[in-house]
Design a protein around this motif. Structure first.
Motif, mmCIF file in Angstrom:
data_model
loop_
_atom_site.group_PDB
_atom_site.id
_atom_site.type_symbol
_atom_site.label_atom_id
_atom_site.label_comp_id
_atom_site.label_asym_id
_atom_site.label_seq_id
_atom_site.Cartn_x
_atom_site.Cartn_y
_atom_site.Cartn_z
ATOM 1 N N TYR A 126 0.788 -1.230 0.000
ATOM 2 C CA TYR A 126 0.000 0.000 0.000
ATOM 3 C C TYR A 126 0.822 1.283 0.000
ATOM 4 O O TYR A 126 0.259 2.360 -0.209
ATOM 5 C CB TYR A 126 -0.940 0.016 1.211
ATOM 6 N N GLY A 183 -8.845 -0.186 8.333
ATOM 7 C CA GLY A 183 -8.212 -0.058 7.031
ATOM 8 C C GLY A 183 -8.758 1.127 6.257
ATOM 9 O O GLY A 183 -9.786 1.015 5.579
ATOM 10 N N GLY A 184 -8.068 2.260 6.321
ATOM 11 C CA GLY A 184 -8.609 3.481 5.732
ATOM 12 C C GLY A 184 -8.485 3.587 4.231
ATOM 13 O O GLY A 184 -9.268 4.288 3.596
ATOM 14 N N THR A 202 -10.628 6.090 11.541
ATOM 15 C CA THR A 202 -10.128 5.086 10.609
ATOM 16 C C THR A 202 -8.696 4.730 10.968
ATOM 17 O O THR A 202 -7.861 5.612 11.186
ATOM 18 C CB THR A 202 -10.232 5.581 9.148
ATOM 19 N N THR A 204 -5.143 2.668 10.000
ATOM 20 C CA THR A 204 -4.392 2.185 8.853
ATOM 21 C C THR A 204 -2.984 1.832 9.296
ATOM 22 O O THR A 204 -2.477 2.383 10.283
ATOM 23 C CB THR A 204 -4.348 3.239 7.726
ATOM 24 N N SER A 209 -1.053 5.873 3.157
ATOM 25 C CA SER A 209 -2.491 6.015 3.402
ATOM 26 C C SER A 209 -2.747 7.050 4.488
ATOM 27 O O SER A 209 -3.641 7.908 4.359
ATOM 28 C CB SER A 209 -3.089 4.662 3.802
ATOM 29 N N GLU A 210 -1.967 6.993 5.574
ATOM 30 C CA GLU A 210 -2.137 7.975 6.649
ATOM 31 C C GLU A 210 -1.938 9.392 6.124
ATOM 32 O O GLU A 210 -2.720 10.308 6.436
ATOM 33 C CB GLU A 210 -1.137 7.687 7.766
ATOM 34 N N ARG A 228 -2.694 5.700 12.810
ATOM 35 C CA ARG A 228 -1.820 4.670 12.225
ATOM 36 C C ARG A 228 -1.444 3.673 13.315
ATOM 37 O O ARG A 228 -0.524 3.894 14.107
ATOM 38 C CB ARG A 228 -0.573 5.297 11.614
#
Length: 387
Positions: A126, A183-184, A202, A204, A209-210, A228
């Motif tokens: 990711y 899981g964002g 959310t 992650t 992603s964060e 996170r």
């Protein structure tokens, strides 16, 4: 070095493999330009052509080994012209016996611990540039799980909106309620829920992603908190009204521990919406998939094992829906969009990344289409009295 004759190797394997299967006609173009047909007739033209670019490509193909062939494709030593999906539909034509690689999936979690290993493994997939994923995801929500289609010709964006609405309906939340998302991703569910007045947290594991989510929700002034942290380690001073997990159960193979975490974080009567891809056996993903796509402990959902743990938990199962065809349509749309952006992707991120995700997305579509892989969505309700 004496090289094996591809015509002999493939002729023997073709006759053996298609003895009890409907044959798939194809061709091989050797490194000197010769065309080798297999099952090709005037009424059955080749569905695809494997093109051998050089000696390393020839040697990999001659092994009939899935991993070596896929790695040779990543390196540009082999190409596929025509219907890549048809080639991937016959993936079992090639062997995939790699016991050392299988054992290597689990050793890092012993060295680094379960949650730290999960963080490293998730990041490997990711933490590519978010702009890369946005080249093939839906443009409305950026959702990295399956949509729910009203018909095979429906656009992906509408199918994703329908799926997000189904999730909200299934958990039964209203404005002001608190929802935890596992899981964002790129904010599909969180943004959709927050725009309806839902207070979302959310979690992650991916740094990219964060970063993306933090910037998104600050810019849009939406009530979403980004954390996170591994879900099994996450804690909250007050319980949530509902939990949403879209496509993360595959990365949480300890079903008992995950259900205990949901119970710890939910109010009595709170619901959990989940969806996941599934298989009938837990460790049947290809070696290529485990090394180059989703490394580590990730494993497809085993529905029967999962429901066995639900039966021993304080959760009631409210519904289960078959999403296999929806996931096929989603992966096909992603793969088509990836191919349409090939030149841009190669220019910005390189040929290897494009080829890796091309195998992943078309291979996933093939897996769902041939029923090698299944998919489900389901809803649980926390009822501690029944525990």
């Amino acid at each position: 070095m004496r090289r094996r004759n591809l015509a002999d190797v493939f002729s023997r394997r073709y006759d053996e493999y298609f003895r009890d299967r409907s044959p798939i006609p194809f061709e091989i173009q050797t490194r000197d330009g010769a065309i080798l047909p297999f099952g090709v007739t005037e009424s059955a033209p080749a569905r695809f052509r494997i093109v051998v670019r050089d000696d390393p490509g020839h040697d990999a193909l001659a092994t009939l080994d899935q991993l070596r062939v896929a790695v040779a494709y990543l390196g540009g030593h082999l190409d596929c012209e025509g219907d890549l999906g048809a080639l991937l539909n016959m993936r079992r034509f090639f062997s995939d016996i790699h016991p050392i690689a299988f054992l290597g999936r689990w050793a890092p979690s012993l060295w680094h611990g379960r949650t730290d290993h999960d963080r490293r493994a998730i990041s490997q997939h990711y933490d590519e540039d978010s702009d890369f994923f946005l080249t093939f995801l839906d443009t409305r929500h950026r959702c990295y799980t399956q949509g729910v289609f009203a018909g095979d010709d429906e656009v992906l964006e509408d199918a994703i909106t329908r799926k997000l609405d189904i999730a909200l309906d299934d958990i039964g939340v209203k404005p002001g309620d608190r929802v935890l998302e596992v899981g964002g991703g790129w904010g599909a569910f969180s943004e959709h829920a927050a725009r309806r007045g839902i207070d979302v947290t959310t979690v992650t594991l991916a740094a990219e992603s964060e970063r993306f989510l933090t910037d998104l929700f600050a810019r849009e002034h939406l009530p979403v908190t980004v954390v996170r942290q591994h879900i099994l380690k996450y804690d909250s001073p007050e319980p949530y009204d509902a939990i949403v997990n879209m496509g993360v159960t595959e990365h949480l193979p300890d079903y008992r521990a995950t259900l205990q975490t949901y119970a710890r974080l939910l109010k009595p009567g709170g619901r959990v919406y989940l969806d996941a891809l599934a298989m009938r056996r837990k460790h049947t993903a290809s070696t290529f998939f485990k090394q180059y796509v989703y490394p580590g402990r990730s494993a497809p959902l085993l529905l029967h094992q999962y429901l066995r743990q639900v039966a021993h938990s304080p959760f009631d199962l409210l519904n289960v829906e078959d999403d296999r065809h929806n996931y096929y349509l989603t992966c096909r749309a992603w793969a088509q969009r990836l191919d349409a952006r090939r030149e841009e992707i190669v220019a910005r991120w390189g040929e290897e990344l494009y080829r890796r995700f091309r195998i992943f997305l078309w291979g996933s579509a093939s897996g769902f289409d041939t029923r090698l892989v299944q998919a489900y969505r389901w809803t649980l309700q926390y009822n501690p009295i029944s525990a």
